[in-house]
Design an enzyme around this catalytic site. Structure first.
Site, PDB file in Angstrom:
ATOM      1  N   CYS A 172       0.938  34.995   9.906  1.00 45.30           N
ATOM      2  CA  CYS A 172      -0.596  35.839  10.942  1.00 45.30           C
ATOM      3  C   CYS A 172       0.619  36.561  11.654  1.00 45.30           C
ATOM      4  O   CYS A 172       1.819  36.168  12.099  1.00 45.30           O
ATOM      5  CB  CYS A 172      -0.399  34.056  12.034  1.00 45.30           C
ATOM      6  SG  CYS A 172      -0.890  33.115  10.811  1.00 45.30           S
ATOM      7  N   CYS A 205       0.462  42.931  27.983  1.00 46.59           N
ATOM      8  CA  CYS A 205      -1.522  43.495  27.529  1.00 46.59           C
ATOM      9  C   CYS A 205      -2.481  43.070  28.819  1.00 46.59           C
ATOM     10  O   CYS A 205      -1.074  42.694  29.755  1.00 46.59           O
ATOM     11  CB  CYS A 205      -0.989  41.002  27.262  1.00 46.59           C
ATOM     12  SG  CYS A 205      -2.859  41.022  27.085  1.00 46.59           S
ATOM     13  N   CYS A 262      -9.880  30.306  13.123  1.00 47.47           N
ATOM     14  CA  CYS A 262      -8.246  29.780  13.720  1.00 47.47           C
ATOM     15  C   CYS A 262      -8.888  29.578  15.069  1.00 47.47           C
ATOM     16  O   CYS A 262      -8.574  30.654  15.150  1.00 47.47           O
ATOM     17  CB  CYS A 262      -7.408  29.893  12.904  1.00 47.47           C
ATOM     18  SG  CYS A 262      -5.937  29.326  13.949  1.00 47.47           S
ATOM     19  N   CYS A 304      -4.209  35.570  30.760  1.00 46.94           N
ATOM     20  CA  CYS A 304      -3.163  34.302  30.631  1.00 46.94           C
ATOM     21  C   CYS A 304      -2.417  34.081  31.921  1.00 46.94           C
ATOM     22  O   CYS A 304      -1.016  34.150  31.219  1.00 46.94           O
ATOM     23  CB  CYS A 304      -3.527  34.359  29.475  1.00 46.94           C
ATOM     24  SG  CYS A 304      -5.198  34.610  28.127  1.00 46.94           S
ATOM     25  N   CYS A 344      -3.894  36.430   8.300  1.00 44.80           N
ATOM     26  CA  CYS A 344      -4.349  35.493   9.408  1.00 44.80           C
ATOM     27  C   CYS A 344      -3.977  36.755  10.605  1.00 44.80           C
ATOM     28  O   CYS A 344      -2.809  37.385  10.583  1.00 44.80           O
ATOM     29  CB  CYS A 344      -4.075  34.639  10.009  1.00 44.80           C
ATOM     30  SG  CYS A 344      -4.760  33.563  11.841  1.00 44.80           S
ATOM     31  N   CYS A 360       0.999  33.526  29.665  1.00 42.75           N
ATOM     32  CA  CYS A 360       1.183  34.156  28.542  1.00 42.75           C
ATOM     33  C   CYS A 360       2.249  34.703  29.488  1.00 42.75           C
ATOM     34  O   CYS A 360       2.033  35.660  30.035  1.00 42.75           O
ATOM     35  CB  CYS A 360       0.200  34.168  28.006  1.00 42.75           C
ATOM     36  SG  CYS A 360       0.951  35.943  26.884  1.00 42.75           S
ATOM     37  N   ARG A 408      -3.313  22.555  13.539  1.00 40.87           N
ATOM     38  CA  ARG A 408      -1.988  22.970  13.021  1.00 40.87           C
ATOM     39  C   ARG A 408      -1.264  22.379  15.323  1.00 40.87           C
ATOM     40  O   ARG A 408      -1.622  22.759  15.865  1.00 40.87           O
ATOM     41  CB  ARG A 408      -1.590  24.104  13.168  1.00 40.87           C
ATOM     42  CG  ARG A 408      -0.423  24.687  13.157  1.00 40.87           C
ATOM     43  CD  ARG A 408      -0.354  26.679  13.332  1.00 40.87           C
ATOM     44  NE  ARG A 408      -0.842  26.539  11.903  1.00 40.87           N
ATOM     45  CZ  ARG A 408      -2.216  27.708  11.771  1.00 40.87           C
ATOM     46  NH1 ARG A 408      -2.681  28.679  12.577  1.00 40.87           N
ATOM     47  NH2 ARG A 408      -2.545  27.748  10.399  1.00 40.87           N
TER      48      ARG A 408
HETATM   49  S1  SF4 Z   1      -2.495  34.779  25.194  1.00 40.40           S
HETATM   50 FE1  SF4 Z   1      -0.719  36.619  26.038  1.00 40.40          FE
HETATM   51  S2  SF4 Z   1      -1.236  38.463  24.506  1.00 40.40           S
HETATM   52 FE2  SF4 Z   1      -3.729  37.207  24.544  1.00 40.40          FE
HETATM   53  S3  SF4 Z   1      -4.756  37.771  25.889  1.00 40.40           S
HETATM   54 FE3  SF4 Z   1      -3.620  36.665  26.951  1.00 40.40          FE
HETATM   55  S4  SF4 Z   1      -2.212  37.991  27.935  1.00 40.40           S
HETATM   56 FE4  SF4 Z   1      -3.070  39.249  26.254  1.00 40.40          FE
END
Ligand code: SF4
Length: 319
Positions: free
Chosen positions: A101, A57, A192, A61, A132, A64, A264
């Site tokens: 989901c 990705c 959600c 984040c 979802c 993540c 949740r």
């Molecule tokens: S949480 Fe992970 S998968 Fe989702 S946008 Fe952020 S880096 Fe990408």
């Protein structure tokens, strides 16, 4: 007729702070009272989450393992085939899930990818499951296409308070999140939306997150509250764990501020004691993710969840 708790969209931070700072017995009593006005306290909604496109990705984040910015051992994969997704959905239904989901590690879907996801949504819906998806940022037109395909819910978390957001993600803004939430809502898809705690945020940030969620023009129908899973290789791998009681307080505040939403108990249950989970249910949590994995991180084995629900006298919520 049973009186319902007032649904308010004008929660101030001071009011939410007062909730968080209540003595624990008073907080739990209020949360239980609100919960019982709107829900059967035994019923727990069960969702299953499948990663349909894992890793690589472009977002950053900090929590993540799927971000291409971090070395976490999660390899970038292609979008799953529709048949493979439907096979997983059928298995989830057989295991008792009522909602399926589908998560993809994208900043936002390309229109070509959206064609494939729309076919998955239509197929999963035809199996009799609620659908979802969580695919990143959407344009109004993309949200509309998902709605037409039969999407019931779209997950898009605010993650934390507006003030702390920039410490966790630099590749998009809080306003980007709010914009996508508005597009989803305008398309007639249920929302959600929740967040993650235990990321090194302050108590004030947890208050700000709940106040923001409870001040949305319409409360999210589903509010996932996640406990950070600290994954090696991510910037948050070595942070301090949150006191489980503070986690329970966050659940209770969400329950009181958003009385009609399903709250949740999401990521982080694998490391949570049965006793902490029981307190979360008492605080008003009434949904879990079921299945051995949550995207790329472990989740309690299904039989452990069934045992816990059985010990607590909880039953799956009917759609
Ligand atoms: S949480 Fe992970 S998968 Fe989702 S946008 Fe952020 S880096 Fe990408």
């Amino acid at each position: 007729m049973t009186p319902m708790a007032a649904i308010r969209h004008d929660w101030t931070r001071a009011e939410v702070r007062e909730l968080f700072e209540l003595p624990f017995p008073d907080l739990m009593f209020r949360a239980q009272t609100v919960h019982r006005l709107h829900f059967d306290p035994r019923a727990v909604q069960i969702s299953t989450l499948l990663s349909i496109k894992t890793g690589g990705c472009p977002e950053d984040c900090a929590y993540c393992p799927q971000s291409a910015s971090y070395q976490t051992g999660v390899a970038a994969e292609k979008l799953m085939s529709c048949d493979a997704v439907l096979e997983e959905a059928q298995a989830a239904k057989g295991a008792g899930a009522s909602r399926f989901c589908m998560g993809a590690a994208w900043r936002s879907p390309k229109d070509r990818d959206l064609d494939a996801v729309c076919a998955m949504v239509t197929g999963v819906k035809a199996l009799g499951l609620e659908t979802c998806a969580t695919l990143g940022m959407l344009t109004p037109a993309q949200a509309q296409r998902l709605k037409t395909a039969g999407l019931d819910y779209y997950n898009h978390n605010l993650d934390t308070s507006p003030e702390f957001y920039g410490e966790i993600i630099t590749t998009r803004t809080y306003q980007d999140r709010l914009d996508t939430l508005a597009h989803v809502r305008d398309a007639g898809i249920r929302v959600c939306c929740g967040g993650i705690v235990g990321m090194g945020e302050s108590a004030e940030d947890r208050i700000g997150m709940i106040a923001t969620l409870a001040s949305l023009p319409v409360h999210p129908e589903s509010v996932p509250i996640n406990m950070l899973v600290r994954v090696a290789g991510t910037p948050l791998a070595h942070g301090e764990a949150l006191d489980p009681i503070d986690f329970v307080r966050t659940i209770a505040a969400a329950r009181i501020a958003m009385p009609q939403s399903v709250v949740r108990l999401s990521a982080g249950r694998e490391d949570m004691s049965p006793e902490t989970q029981a307190l979360c249910f008492l605080a008003g949590a009434n949904s879990i993710f079921y299945g051995p994995r949550l995207l790329t991180t472990p989740n309690p084995a299904p039989d452990r969840d069934l045992q816990l629900m059985d010990r607590l006298g909880l039953v799956p919520m009917k759609n």
